[in-house]
Design an enzyme around this catalytic site. Sequence first.
Site, PDB file in Angstrom:
ATOM      1  N   SER A 106      -8.160  -3.238  -2.302  1.00 32.04           N
ATOM      2  CA  SER A 106      -8.912  -1.994  -2.149  1.00 32.04           C
ATOM      3  C   SER A 106     -10.091  -1.929  -3.113  1.00 32.04           C
ATOM      4  CB  SER A 106      -7.997  -0.788  -2.364  1.00 32.04           C
ATOM      5  OG  SER A 106      -7.072  -0.661  -1.308  1.00 32.04           O
TER       6      SER A 106
ATOM      7  N   GLN B 163      -1.379   2.238  -5.781  1.00 32.57           N
ATOM      8  CA  GLN B 163      -2.799   2.357  -5.436  1.00 32.57           C
ATOM      9  C   GLN B 163      -3.708   1.858  -6.543  1.00 32.57           C
ATOM     10  OE1 GLN B 163      -3.324   6.471  -4.335  1.00 32.57           O
ATOM     11  NE2 GLN B 163      -2.883   6.080  -2.185  1.00 32.57           N
TER      12      GLN B 163
ATOM     13  N   ASP C 191      -4.094  -2.099  -6.645  1.00 26.88           N
ATOM     14  CA  ASP C 191      -4.451  -2.767  -5.395  1.00 26.88           C
ATOM     15  C   ASP C 191      -5.808  -3.467  -5.503  1.00 26.88           C
ATOM     16  OD1 ASP C 191      -4.969  -3.528  -2.800  1.00 26.88           O
ATOM     17  OD2 ASP C 191      -4.486  -1.599  -1.906  1.00 26.88           O
TER      18      ASP C 191
ATOM     19  N   TYR D 213      -2.015  -1.410   7.069  1.00 23.66           N
ATOM     20  CA  TYR D 213      -2.936  -2.419   7.560  1.00 23.66           C
ATOM     21  C   TYR D 213      -3.011  -2.367   9.081  1.00 23.66           C
ATOM     22  CZ  TYR D 213      -2.658  -4.598   2.935  1.00 23.66           C
ATOM     23  OH  TYR D 213      -2.717  -4.849   1.589  1.00 23.66           O
TER      24      TYR D 213
ATOM     25  N   ARG E  65       0.850  -1.191   0.000  1.00 22.77           N
ATOM     26  CA  ARG E  65       0.000   0.000   0.000  1.00 22.77           C
ATOM     27  C   ARG E  65       0.886   1.240   0.000  1.00 22.77           C
ATOM     28  NH1 ARG E  65      -5.570  -1.688   3.206  1.00 22.77           N
ATOM     29  NH2 ARG E  65      -6.373  -2.817   1.403  1.00 22.77           N
TER      30      ARG E  65
END
Length: 377
Positions: free
Chosen positions: A132, A126, A129, A229, A121
């Site tokens: 996500s 981004q 991912d 996380y 992350r």
Amino acid sequence: MKIAALRETVNGERRVAITPETARKFIALGATVAVERGAGAQAGVADDALVQAGATVGDRASVLADADIVLGVQGPDPDMLTGFKPGAWLVAGLNPFGERARVDRYAALGVEALAMELMPRITRAQSMDILSSQSNLSGYKAVLDAAAEYGRAFPMMMTAAGTVSAARLFVMGVGVAGLQAIATARRLGAQVSATDVRAATKEQILSLGAKPIFVEAVQGVEGEGSGGYATEMSDEYKAAQAELVSAHIAKQDIVITTALIPGRAAPRLITDAQVASMKPGSVIVDLAVEQGGNVEGAVAGEVVERHGVRIVGHRNVPSRLAADTSALFARNLFNFLSAFWDKDAGRPVLPDGDEIGDAIRLTRGGQVVHPRLTSAA
């Protein structure tokens, strides 16, 4: 450079790893694209649409033949990869900690397996991912699932016959799924509160118009693990949190739990006694049920009733919105491969020492190379 995408064979998996949009983009980079027949049928992606985008559609053997990269949503059974070219990439969600033996078999086949759920992350990753992108829609769907099971309305309604009170909804775990759950529940008119072990999420909760529920008495506990996380908390914090949450849960109509720790069993957030404290007709949605569950009594793949409370434990929630989650998943894969695309080589190149490559590479040269897997062994 041939990129192949297979039809998913895991029971209940409706998503597909490629769409006409991403097929066109891969072809624009100079690749050829082959897709197994019927791969996108359950996600609203027709074979004809893929052909119009420039891909070829065929049976599994022809699709895999001479493929340099194979895309998937979930890791395919190694027995399906007959004829897989040694050194070719397998790019998918591979569940390496839950399917460790399968990773060994990928290594034995000479596959370079890249686990997209291990994407770090960081800012430049981004758009790659998958956790996500899929969690976002899972959080949305969790609220809809709760609404379907809840025998009352979400918003406050004032009518000539009297007033209907707004539902009280509590989100536990304010990651991507939790934030989307808050936003969706607010749009539906619920009275929303939320909690998380990471103190930094308090501002995010407030920004969405929800009430933060946080342990204040225990100082110096942030709950922030590497990569953004959540991580395991101290026993002192757990005890204080349990006391606070118990009092709050008893007043709620709906609870949505989303807490996961990568590579670990899901933390237990709600005990059977806390379930029993809720009003009959209340609903709990456990988005972590497949990793052991946040809720005592939750059953993967079932909606069960305990103490008059319905506990929702649907498997593979992203697959229940397959058209949208497939579109996002496919873009994640394209964004990853295109970011490392070498125009001179005509293919993506993942150099040693790169933060992304080192994080997601499980196997190479016939060996398991990921440090978390080799140290565990």
